[in-house]
Design a protein around this motif. Structure first.
Motif: not given
Length: 536
Positions: A369-374, A376-386
């Motif tokens: 599902s595209v929502s699952i991929i998005e 994962h990406v959203w979580y990774a971006l938040k982690r990078v921002l942190y």
């Protein structure tokens, strides 16, 4: 001292050697002699020069290796003057040549000299290059277009006479190096015949590719590589285990009319003289010459096989949805771009390689599902921002004190350097008054000079470290600002993806890896910080 750039170019395609290639006035040797003699006779030019030679490259565009290297050297200050035999050596595109002479080279501070045109850019400072020069360039451009038309006409004559003017023949044929004739490759030709036979039996492209893989028949690309041919024809990033037959390969073979013994030439043409962009030719412009080389299939067999797949729908690999990660999502196993399958709120992606090769591929066959991929990406971006926030805070605390220490150290070194300067003067005065010998003075002078050089090197190192840290701090701050600004939308946008994501590798819905597009310095900092957190 900077050098002159001598630019030499020759192209038979542009008619530079005239009829029967006998005109030596434009030869590389002639151009070289002319330009070198010119440089040596001029007092206002340096005797040093760098030679740039494009032998066999058309002047109708600027995609020439030596030309591009020369412009890069001009940008970096390695040369300050460009000298050519005439404008046509520099280029035959009069608009492009004008842009270089009136905009690019003046901005770079480059002097341009064309010998045969009596042109020196120093004579035109603050002015345009003049009507006579513009006419010269326009004539060169029109000459190129005329030559292009003549070449095309000559090619079409060769095509109608059954002469092959292309590069490699299609899979299944080899080219005789002496005569240029096509010969059937005894092994590859059987593989091509096998594809046609299965199509004539009524198999579709999926069934044929499945059969070829089941029989362990090497793909055209793999076969070429294993037999030492230069054209491999497959994605070199793909793992060796995933080089398999697929529907596209089968369709490509079944669509080649050349397998009936005919030559098909002129299928594509450039959109303009000198352009590398091509478009499909109109049917009436394609030249087909029959019975030129040995046939692998008859015309009847070709038509039957082609009709078998004529009405099969080609897969839509991209979809029409505004997918922010479009072009970034790849299969983690075979590295091919994944296909978006639109289904409303539950859009999904799948690996086309797996779909086309079936059980022979090791890729996952599940649709993710595209929502699952998005997610994962959203979580990774938040982690990078942190992480970047933490790095920024930690760096601010450490560098504030460190900068203060460095500045204090630099002041101490500068004070010591001033003392040494005074001491050097005092030693000279003692020598001049005869208080100390010349030998003692020279020894003292050398000791003081060595120490002053050491101080200067130390100051430069401290200054460089401070500048590097400032640049690094600026990079982190810019990345934080970008992420915070884009993530306020609470969704993944195309702008956010283009600025931060290089590739998303999908193995299955539980294993998704994100590769960021930050520069090496930031990535190393992020990885180092994350590693430190794990170890703590």
């Amino acid at each position: 001292m900077r050098k002159n750039g001598l630019y030499l170019r020759l192209s038979i395609a542009d008619g530079d050697l005239g009829k029967d290639n006998k005109d030596e006035s434009n030869s590389i040797d002639n151009q070289r002699t002319l330009l070198v003699n010119f440089v040596q006779d001029r007092d206002d030019l340096s005797d040093e020069y760098i030679e740039y030679v494009d032998d066999g490259y058309s002047g109708t565009n600027f995609e020439r290796p030596a030309f591009k290297r020369m412009i890069e050297d001009a940008k970096t200050g390695k040369i300050d003057t460009i000298i050519v035999k005439d404008f046509s050596r520099f280029g035959r595109d009069y608009i492009g040549v004008g842009d270089y002479l009136e905009q690019v080279l003046p901005i770079l501070g480059i002097r341009f000299i064309s010998l045969n045109n009596n042109y020196d850019s120093n004579d035109y400072l603050g002015k345009t290059m003049g009507m006579d020069m513009a006419i010269h360039n326009l004539v060169n451009n029109l000459y190129s277009k005329d030559i292009s038309k003549k070449l095309k006409s000559a090619l079409r004559v060769k095509w109608r006479n059954g002469q092959w003017t292309g590069g490699k023949p299609p899979f299944g044929y080899l080219r005789n190096k002496e005569t240029g004739e096509w010969l059937i490759d005894s092994v590859a030709g059987k593989y091509v015949r096998m594809v046609f036979d299965k199509a004539i039996e009524g198999c579709n492209t999926s069934q044929i590719s499945y059969y070829m893989n089941e029989q362990k028949i090497p793909t055209p690309g793999r076969y070429n590589k294993e037999n030492g041919l230069t054209h491999y024809g497959y994605n070199q990033k793909m793992p060796e285990s995933e080089i398999l037959w697929d529907c596209g390969m089968v369709r490509a073979i079944l669509g080649r009319y050349e397998y009936t013994g005919a030559l098909v030439q002129g299928k594509r043409q450039s959109i303009a003289v000198g352009s590398k962009v091509t478009r499909k030719s109109r049917d009436k412009d394609v030249v087909i010459t029959k019975n030129v080389h040995p046939a692998i299939v008859s015309e009847k067999e070709y038509e039957i096989a082609k009709a078998t797949i004529a009405f099969m729908k080609k897969p839509d690999y991209r979809g029409t949805r505004k997918f922010a990660l479009k072009g970034k999502v790849r299969c983690g196993n075979c590295r091919r771009s994944m296909v978006l399958m639109e289904s409303g709120a539950n859009d999904r992606v799948y690996c086309p390689h797996k779909k086309m090769t079936g059980k022979f591929a090791k890729c996952s066959d599940e649709m993710v599902s595209v929502s699952i991929i998005e997610g994962h990406v959203w979580y990774a971006l938040k982690r990078v921002l942190y992480v970047l926030d933490a790095i920024q805070l930690d760096f601010e605390e450490k560098t504030t004190n460190l900068d203060s220490v460095r500045r204090k150290k630099i002041k101490q070194l500068e004070a010591e350097s001033n003392v040494l300067k005074s001491e050097r003067i005092r030693q000279y005065e003692s020598y001049a008054e005869g208080i100390i010998t010349k030998e003692k003075y020279m020894m003292k002078k050398m000791q003081i000079t060595d120490r002053m050089n050491g101080i200067q090197a130390e100051i430069e190192t401290l200054t460089r470290l401070s500048a590097e840290e400032e640049a690094y701090k600026s990079k982190v701050a810019s990345a934080v600002e970008l992420l915070e600004g884009e993530m306020q939308h609470e969704k993944i946008t195309k702008e956010l993806v283009n600025a931060t994501i290089d590739t998303v590798y999908v193995y299955d819905k539980k294993r998704i890896e994100i590769v960021f597009s930050f520069d090496d310095v930031l990535m190393k900092a992020i990885e180092k910080y994350q590693k430190g957190v794990k170890e703590a």
